[in-house]
Design a protein around this motif. Structure first.
Motif, PDB file in Angstrom:
ATOM      1  N   ALA A  13     -30.869  40.748  -4.266  1.00  0.00           N
ATOM      2  CA  ALA A  13     -32.208  40.398  -4.119  1.00  0.00           C
ATOM      3  C   ALA A  13     -32.382  39.244  -5.006  1.00  0.00           C
ATOM      4  O   ALA A  13     -31.961  38.857  -5.989  1.00  0.00           O
ATOM      5  N   ASN A  14     -33.253  38.427  -4.458  1.00  0.00           N
ATOM      6  CA  ASN A  14     -33.916  37.107  -4.970  1.00  0.00           C
ATOM      7  C   ASN A  14     -35.347  37.302  -5.235  1.00  0.00           C
ATOM      8  O   ASN A  14     -36.017  36.716  -4.500  1.00  0.00           O
ATOM      9  N   PRO A  15     -35.898  38.130  -6.165  1.00  0.00           N
ATOM     10  CA  PRO A  15     -37.390  38.515  -5.941  1.00  0.00           C
ATOM     11  C   PRO A  15     -38.329  37.328  -6.205  1.00  0.00           C
ATOM     12  O   PRO A  15     -39.246  37.206  -5.967  1.00  0.00           O
ATOM     13  N   THR A  16     -37.972  36.430  -7.030  1.00  0.00           N
ATOM     14  CA  THR A  16     -38.604  35.183  -7.261  1.00  0.00           C
ATOM     15  C   THR A  16     -38.919  34.340  -6.015  1.00  0.00           C
ATOM     16  O   THR A  16     -40.131  33.630  -5.776  1.00  0.00           O
ATOM     17  N   ASP A  17     -37.915  34.403  -5.049  1.00  0.00           N
ATOM     18  CA  ASP A  17     -38.072  33.451  -3.881  1.00  0.00           C
ATOM     19  C   ASP A  17     -38.540  34.476  -2.706  1.00  0.00           C
ATOM     20  O   ASP A  17     -39.658  34.124  -1.861  1.00  0.00           O
ATOM     21  N   GLY A  18     -38.138  35.741  -2.565  1.00  0.00           N
ATOM     22  CA  GLY A  18     -38.426  36.435  -1.416  1.00  0.00           C
ATOM     23  C   GLY A  18     -39.560  37.413  -1.637  1.00  0.00           C
ATOM     24  O   GLY A  18     -40.203  38.114  -0.648  1.00  0.00           O
ATOM     25  N   HIS A  19     -39.677  37.978  -2.845  1.00  0.00           N
ATOM     26  CA  HIS A  19     -40.881  38.930  -3.070  1.00  0.00           C
ATOM     27  C   HIS A  19     -41.481  38.291  -4.555  1.00  0.00           C
ATOM     28  O   HIS A  19     -41.505  39.036  -5.430  1.00  0.00           O
ATOM     29  N   PRO A  20     -42.135  36.998  -4.377  1.00  0.00           N
ATOM     30  CA  PRO A  20     -42.520  36.355  -5.841  1.00  0.00           C
ATOM     31  C   PRO A  20     -43.669  37.155  -6.508  1.00  0.00           C
ATOM     32  O   PRO A  20     -43.520  36.777  -7.739  1.00  0.00           O
ATOM     33  N   VAL A  21     -44.394  37.707  -5.963  1.00  0.00           N
ATOM     34  CA  VAL A  21     -45.344  38.336  -6.845  1.00  0.00           C
ATOM     35  C   VAL A  21     -44.879  39.421  -7.501  1.00  0.00           C
ATOM     36  O   VAL A  21     -45.188  39.737  -8.787  1.00  0.00           O
ATOM     37  N   PHE A  22     -43.924  40.297  -7.007  1.00  0.00           N
ATOM     38  CA  PHE A  22     -43.247  41.280  -7.823  1.00  0.00           C
ATOM     39  C   PHE A  22     -42.076  40.641  -8.612  1.00  0.00           C
ATOM     40  O   PHE A  22     -42.166  41.231  -9.797  1.00  0.00           O
ATOM     41  N   GLY A  23     -41.713  39.538  -8.248  1.00  0.00           N
ATOM     42  CA  GLY A  23     -41.015  38.874  -9.199  1.00  0.00           C
ATOM     43  C   GLY A  23     -41.377  38.267 -10.607  1.00  0.00           C
ATOM     44  O   GLY A  23     -41.146  38.337 -11.582  1.00  0.00           O
ATOM     45  N   SER A  24     -42.853  37.914 -10.350  1.00  0.00           N
ATOM     46  CA  SER A  24     -43.743  37.401 -11.608  1.00  0.00           C
ATOM     47  C   SER A  24     -44.006  38.771 -12.517  1.00  0.00           C
ATOM     48  O   SER A  24     -43.937  38.589 -13.606  1.00  0.00           O
ATOM     49  N   ARG A  25     -44.316  39.948 -11.814  1.00  0.00           N
ATOM     50  CA  ARG A  25     -44.590  41.004 -12.578  1.00  0.00           C
ATOM     51  C   ARG A  25     -43.122  41.535 -13.484  1.00  0.00           C
ATOM     52  O   ARG A  25     -43.203  41.957 -14.451  1.00  0.00           O
ATOM     53  N   LEU A  26     -42.019  41.330 -12.738  1.00  0.00           N
ATOM     54  CA  LEU A  26     -40.694  41.601 -13.410  1.00  0.00           C
ATOM     55  C   LEU A  26     -40.528  40.641 -14.528  1.00  0.00           C
ATOM     56  O   LEU A  26     -40.116  41.373 -15.496  1.00  0.00           O
ATOM     57  N   LYS A  27     -40.770  39.683 -14.344  1.00  0.00           N
ATOM     58  CA  LYS A  27     -40.370  38.530 -15.545  1.00  0.00           C
ATOM     59  C   LYS A  27     -41.565  38.780 -16.474  1.00  0.00           C
ATOM     60  O   LYS A  27     -40.897  38.605 -17.554  1.00  0.00           O
ATOM     61  N   LYS A  28     -42.613  39.289 -16.324  1.00  0.00           N
ATOM     62  CA  LYS A  28     -43.397  39.503 -17.513  1.00  0.00           C
ATOM     63  C   LYS A  28     -43.027  40.681 -18.171  1.00  0.00           C
ATOM     64  O   LYS A  28     -43.057  40.692 -19.392  1.00  0.00           O
ATOM     65  N   ARG A  29     -42.446  41.669 -17.601  1.00  0.00           N
ATOM     66  CA  ARG A  29     -41.866  42.773 -18.050  1.00  0.00           C
ATOM     67  C   ARG A  29     -40.649  42.270 -18.879  1.00  0.00           C
ATOM     68  O   ARG A  29     -40.370  42.945 -20.495  1.00  0.00           O
ATOM     69  N   LEU A  30     -39.812  41.561 -18.493  1.00  0.00           N
ATOM     70  CA  LEU A  30     -38.491  40.931 -19.308  1.00  0.00           C
ATOM     71  C   LEU A  30     -39.065  40.264 -20.383  1.00  0.00           C
ATOM     72  O   LEU A  30     -38.322  40.219 -21.628  1.00  0.00           O
ATOM     73  N   ARG A  31     -40.038  39.371 -20.219  1.00  0.00           N
ATOM     74  CA  ARG A  31     -40.705  38.759 -21.382  1.00  0.00           C
ATOM     75  C   ARG A  31     -41.077  39.372 -22.621  1.00  0.00           C
ATOM     76  O   ARG A  31     -41.197  39.197 -23.706  1.00  0.00           O
ATOM     77  N   GLN A  32     -41.461  40.586 -22.359  1.00  0.00           N
ATOM     78  CA  GLN A  32     -41.856  41.889 -23.231  1.00  0.00           C
ATOM     79  C   GLN A  32     -40.651  42.313 -23.801  1.00  0.00           C
ATOM     80  O   GLN A  32     -41.006  43.325 -24.862  1.00  0.00           O
ATOM     81  N   GLY A  33     -39.484  42.187 -23.407  1.00  0.00           N
ATOM     82  CA  GLY A  33     -38.326  42.719 -24.038  1.00  0.00           C
ATOM     83  C   GLY A  33     -37.441  43.509 -23.338  1.00  0.00           C
ATOM     84  O   GLY A  33     -36.250  44.137 -23.612  1.00  0.00           O
ATOM     85  N   ALA A  34     -37.830  43.663 -21.935  1.00  0.00           N
ATOM     86  CA  ALA A  34     -36.837  44.604 -21.248  1.00  0.00           C
ATOM     87  C   ALA A  34     -35.657  43.665 -20.723  1.00  0.00           C
ATOM     88  O   ALA A  34     -35.437  42.557 -20.849  1.00  0.00           O
ATOM     89  N   LYS A  35     -34.344  44.526 -20.579  1.00  0.00           N
ATOM     90  CA  LYS A  35     -33.167  43.789 -20.204  1.00  0.00           C
ATOM     91  C   LYS A  35     -33.121  43.637 -18.710  1.00  0.00           C
ATOM     92  O   LYS A  35     -33.403  44.522 -18.067  1.00  0.00           O
ATOM     93  N   LEU A  36     -32.127  42.705 -18.466  1.00  0.00           N
ATOM     94  CA  LEU A  36     -31.910  42.514 -16.951  1.00  0.00           C
ATOM     95  C   LEU A  36     -30.401  42.269 -16.792  1.00  0.00           C
ATOM     96  O   LEU A  36     -29.597  41.712 -17.328  1.00  0.00           O
ATOM     97  N   ILE A  37     -30.079  43.003 -15.569  1.00  0.00           N
ATOM     98  CA  ILE A  37     -28.648  42.809 -15.202  1.00  0.00           C
ATOM     99  C   ILE A  37     -28.765  42.331 -13.832  1.00  0.00           C
ATOM    100  O   ILE A  37     -29.352  43.009 -13.052  1.00  0.00           O
ATOM    101  N   VAL A  38     -28.240  41.444 -13.312  1.00  0.00           N
ATOM    102  CA  VAL A  38     -28.299  40.538 -12.128  1.00  0.00           C
ATOM    103  C   VAL A  38     -26.952  40.560 -11.513  1.00  0.00           C
ATOM    104  O   VAL A  38     -25.977  40.225 -11.936  1.00  0.00           O
ATOM    105  N   ILE A  39     -26.846  41.055 -10.272  1.00  0.00           N
ATOM    106  CA  ILE A  39     -25.484  41.326  -9.531  1.00  0.00           C
ATOM    107  C   ILE A  39     -25.654  40.520  -8.217  1.00  0.00           C
ATOM    108  O   ILE A  39     -26.346  41.062  -7.301  1.00  0.00           O
ATOM    109  N   ASP A  40     -25.217  39.513  -8.119  1.00  0.00           N
ATOM    110  CA  ASP A  40     -25.245  38.440  -7.175  1.00  0.00           C
ATOM    111  C   ASP A  40     -24.504  37.373  -6.948  1.00  0.00           C
ATOM    112  O   ASP A  40     -23.744  36.834  -8.145  1.00  0.00           O
TER     113      ASP A  40
END
Length: 960
Positions: free
Chosen positions: A419-446
């Motif tokens: 998935a590419n949320p910042t392009d395909g689902h950008p509003v959710f992508g923004s919410r996800l990035k906000k959580r990541l800036r708060q300290g959540a960890k991210l694993i991308v498989i692509d």
């Protein structure tokens, strides 16, 4: 009707459960601890003047208008940055405060143009409102000194002045009206997460800048989400539509018709003209945010290409002939009757749309089943997320995602796969990035390095760039690490899952051939990276998985979905906020079209057509006997057409010639039919092979509901009269009536009542209920009267969660000497699906053509430079497009989008598909790339056929 005014509380709400009581202007108020004095006042109905504060972003405290006095404290603190305290006594209006506020406002106005009567924000300007609120009656400082307002001071060039930036197609930036409150900058950072804007300079020389000093908004990293425009308290950032039309006078809340996020908007109108779309803060999917498509790209609804009259022709080589609605319906009814009489009952079918409402989709499948007498109904949802339905249905017992979008705010580790949320689902992508800036960890498989891997203040802990087609092997290897290292949640598994099935599955994934070291040989994912990702997900706290078409559009799409479900269950990440399995649906009503029974084997609510009790419900409601045999899927319809046994098709709101794989096969099937009915807004690519065209209506012209990716049923509200005369549900009903069916719906609410009466998961859903609660997530019934934001909280729908072996089977699509590269496809932010809508808006500024991303190594080997025309060839076909050289893709992998029909990327893709659902394998195609100096023969032939097919009798063609 009037404008819907939302309350701006000044600062975000506090989530604390502890309450604090204070006194403001003699009123005792109780609010959560951490609430600002400004917000507490507003909740009590006391509005403190403000300019730099708004409740979508954190407090800043720069404008000095919101000052208050607090008994026992010296000075006049800013109410936006002052938290409440128990026993605090606050005064918001004293002589001292009035004098300070008027003085501050004088300074603002002394460096601001006084063109209020001709300003586009007149009537919607917070600066104007605050000047009135503080009682400003005079500006003692004059306007002749240093300023940002005039291009020249006393004949000399004013270096502080800057011209308007008109580069963005949707809004203007006028620095002369900027008060440097920083709201736009903070909205870009905190809400959108792009960090495209900054404050340049110091003191009086401070100004908002988009990127580098020489950048304009269009050339900057701005993604045109509109957050800055929405935040601006003056006319500095203004929609061009407001400048052109004027201020709106009424509004209605409706739902965006683009991606599966399902954002809620206020459609702000002047008469029947849409002035602007403003994201609604109470929208539970988007929480007041938007992207460029939903916010601005609605111009297609009035585009000159839109067809407004029905058209008919005898042969696809004939020009179109405009007819009345009655003649069109009569022609369709006559032809479908003739064809069924001549070729049999199963010789006709229908395709529902994931862009249309639930109600319209329900009617199309009802028309096929009750009117045509067969189950030959399918939908584009099958070619994107049908493996989700199958895989999650097997593992959990229900065919949808488990969480709401708010859930991501509680996630500690997030896997994003395919998935590419910042392009395909950008509003959710923004919410996800906000959580990541708060300290959540991210694993991308692509296979591709998407923007979410590394963006401002966000970086994935692990990016696993797997070889396309190896999803199952990677997911099973992750499970191998978790099982063999004892990182699984035994308590959850014993309580919620079948233990014996777990033991069998655990023994399977623990086999040595599933280890990261073994799978690295063919996945390309380094073993140590994969092990690190597995350990992080298993031990990092709340773990959530979000996936997209990069999972489902494979020959093993259903297997990968089951592997994802296994991973969630083995780590205990199901049934609470912050966790879950979350498919990111591509179109606005993909979920709804599945829910409504658009598959040939399922009635609404995912109940098999062979089930006698289920059929009995619909037979009693509809008064007909239903066929108990599953019908044809789209590929089967096309095969049967080529064979001569399938002859007529009703297609509502889908462009299968551009969106389905193996374009030549689709064209051959359509060409073999005797009556193809296309029901759409524009003469799309499929209409090249149509015999009847029925003009459709946009989401602005109809009532109904959409169901988004989180199962949220949202109202769509009619804000203008359909330009074609009818909403889509009315067109389908009139067609059914012409065929002799006794349908008499007066409003879509009656269709929803029928859905609720026949579909258990929708049992309590009605328009009245949605008006009351805003939106609801199914299942919504007596067991779940308020809907189900989180699924499987106490147990799985199927009883015990089912672990399923996920054996990796390599796709039959292989690379070799002739086709050494692997092509994968996807979307881009500015466009949507086949581009029929967004290509008819100013979004083409950002993406005027599809391009092929190719790694520098592969490009150099082939003598290709950036921007060169290249030929892309597969076993299925060939096309030409321009190259974009980038290291986003790995060597051996190329990538393109499919938004432009001149490219027709799907002429390249093959007919391989998912083993369980026939979902096409768009994401793995063996190709070769070589330099080119012109279009392919196929493109030339296709373009000529399309041009001939779009002729309308009596209308002049534009000169070449």
């Amino acid at each position: 009707m009037s404008l819907i005014h939302e309350i701006d509380y000044g600062t975000p709400a506090s989530l604390s459960e502890k309450l604090v009581t204070l006194t403001i202007d003699g009123n005792e108020i109780t609010v959560p601890e951490g609430t600002s004095v400004m917000r507490a006042s507003m909740e009590a109905g006391i509005e403190i003047p403000k300019l730099c504060a708004t409740d979508m972003i954190d407090a800043f405290g720069s404008c000095r208008l919101c000052l208050v006095e607090v008994e026992g404290r010296a000075g006049t603190p800013a109410s936006c940055t002052t938290p409440v305290a128990a026993g605090m006594v606050v005064h918001t209006q004293t002589g001292r405060l009035k004098d300070i506020r008027r003085g501050v406002m004088e300074l603002y106005i002394s460096d601001h143009p006084l063109d209020c009567l001709t300003c586009a924000a007149n009537g919607d300007c917070e600066l104007q409102d605050m000047a009135g609120a503080v009682g400003l009656r005079d500006v003692r400082y004059g306007y002749d000194g240093e300023n940002h307002v005039k291009a020249r001071n006393n004949g000399e060039i004013n270096v502080q002045w800057a011209p308007k930036d008109e580069s963005n197609p949707y809004f203007t930036f006028d620095p002369a009206k900027c008060i440097v409150c920083s709201r736009c900058v903070r909205a870009c950072e905190e809400v959108q997460g792009t960090f495209a804007l900054t404050i340049e300079g110091r003191g009086f020389g401070s100004r908002v800048s988009a990127g580098l000093r020489d950048d304009q908004f269009l050339s900057s990293e701005c993604v045109s989400c509109g957050a800055c425009v929405q935040a601006c308290p003056t006319a500095t950032l203004t929609e061009k539509s407001v400048i052109e039309i004027g201020q709106p006078e009424h509004s209605l809340v409706t739902t965006c018709a683009y991606c599966g996020v399902g954002c809620s908007f206020k459609a702000e109108m002047r008469g029947e003209e849409l002035v602007r779309m403003v994201p609604w803060k109470d929208g539970q999917a988007n929480r007041g945010h938007s992207c460029v498509k939903g916010r601005f790209a609605y111009g297609y609804s009035t585009h000159k290409d839109r067809i407004l009259n029905p058209m008919v022709r005898e042969k696809i080589s004939d020009p179109w002939r405009e007819v009345s609605w009655e003649e069109a319906f009569s022609h369709i009814a006559t032809e479908f009757r003739r064809i069924q009489y001549q070729y049999g009952r199963d010789s006709v079918g229908g395709i529902t749309s994931s862009r249309c409402t639930n109600e319209e989709t329900f009617l199309v499948q009802k028309l096929v089943r009750a009117g045509f007498g067969n189950n030959n109904v399918d939908t584009c949802a099958r070619v994107c997320h049908s493996p989700t339905g199958y895989g999650l249905g097997q593992a959990f017992g229900t065919s949808a995602g488990t969480q709401n979008f708010d859930s991501v705010e509680h996630s500690d580790v997030v896997i994003v796969i395919g998935a590419n949320p910042t392009d395909g689902h950008p509003v959710f992508g923004s919410r996800l990035k906000k959580r990541l800036r708060q300290g959540a960890k991210l694993i991308v498989i692509d296979p591709r390095r998407t923007d979410i891997v590394r963006s401002p203040h966000v970086e994935a802990s692990f990016h696993l760039p797997l070889k396309p087609g190896t999803n199952v092997a990677v997911m099973t290897a992750l499970a191998h690490v978790i099982v063999t290292e004892g990182l699984f949640d035994e308590k959850f598994i014993r309580e919620r899952c079948d233990w014996s099935e777990f033991e069998d599955w655990a023994a399977f994934v623990a086999e040595p051939e599933h280890s990261p070291e073994e799978t690295e040989r063919f996945t390309g994912v380094p073993a140590d990276e994969l092990r690190g990702a597995a350990r992080l997900f298993a031990t990092g706290g709340n773990g959530a998985i979000y996936y997209g078409l990069g999972v489902t559009e494979h020959s093993q799409g259903s297997t990968t979905v089951m592997a994802i479900a296994n991973l969630a269950m083995v780590t205990g990440n199901i049934g609470r906020p912050g966790v879950g399995v979350n498919p990111l649906r591509g179109q606005n009503n993909v979920q709804g079209s599945c829910d409504m029974g658009s598959f040939p084997h399922e009635l609404p609510g995912y109940r098999h057509i062979s089930d006698d009790a289920t059929r009995d419900v619909f037979e009693k409601m509809w008064g007909v006997k239903l066929n108990n045999e599953p019908g044809l899927r789209i590929p089967n319809m096309l095969d049967a057409a080529v064979e001569g046994t399938f002859k007529a098709l009703y297609i509502q709101g889908e462009d299968i010639l551009q969106s389905d794989p193996d374009t030549k096969h689709v064209a051959a099937g359509l060409a073999a039919m005797e009556c193809v009915v296309v029901h759409d807004l524009f003469l799309n690519e499929t209409a090249n092979y149509a015999h009847v065209f029925l003009p459709g209506s946009t989401f602005l012209e109809k009532d109904g509901t959409f169901t988004n990716a989180e199962r949220r049923i949202n109202r769509v509200r009619k804000v203008m009269t359909p330009k074609n005369g009818y909403a889509d549900w009315e067109v389908t009903q009139k067609m059914a009536q012409a065929m002799g069916m006794n349908w008499n719906y007066k409003h879509p609410s009656e269709i929803m009542d029928e859905i609720a009466a026949t579909t258990p998961s929708f049992a309590l859903v009605s328009y009245d209920y949605l008006e009351k609660v805003g939106s609801v997530q199914w299942p919504c019934n007596e067991d779940h009267p308020l809907g189900s934001p989180i699924m499987h909280t106490d147990g799985f729908v199927r009883g015990k969660g089912k672990f399923i072996r996920t054996e990796y089977v390599a796709t039959d699509e292989r690379t070799g000497p002739r086709f050494p590269l692997l092509l994968t496809t996807g979307r881009i932010l500015s466009h949507y699906n086949v581009g029929a809508q967004t290509r008819r808006t100013d979004n083409v500024v950002w993406h005027p053509e599809d391009r092929l991303e190719i790694h520098p190594h592969d490009a150099e080997q082939r003598g290709i430079r950036d921007g060169n025309w290249i030929k892309l060839v597969s076993r299925s076909g060939d096309t030409t497009l321009r190259a974009q050289i980038t290291d986003r893709v790995a060597p051996g992998v190329v990538y393109t989008t499919f938004h432009h029909p001149t490219t027709q990327a799907n002429v390249i893709t093959t007919d391989y598909s998912d083993w369980a659902t026939n979902c096409p394998e768009y994401k793995v195609t063996a190709v070769q790339v070589s330099p080119s100096n012109g279009p392919t023969d196929w493109q030339v032939e296709y373009d000529e056929q399309a041009r001939q097919s779009r002729r309308i009798a009596g209308k002049m063609e534009a000169a070449e």
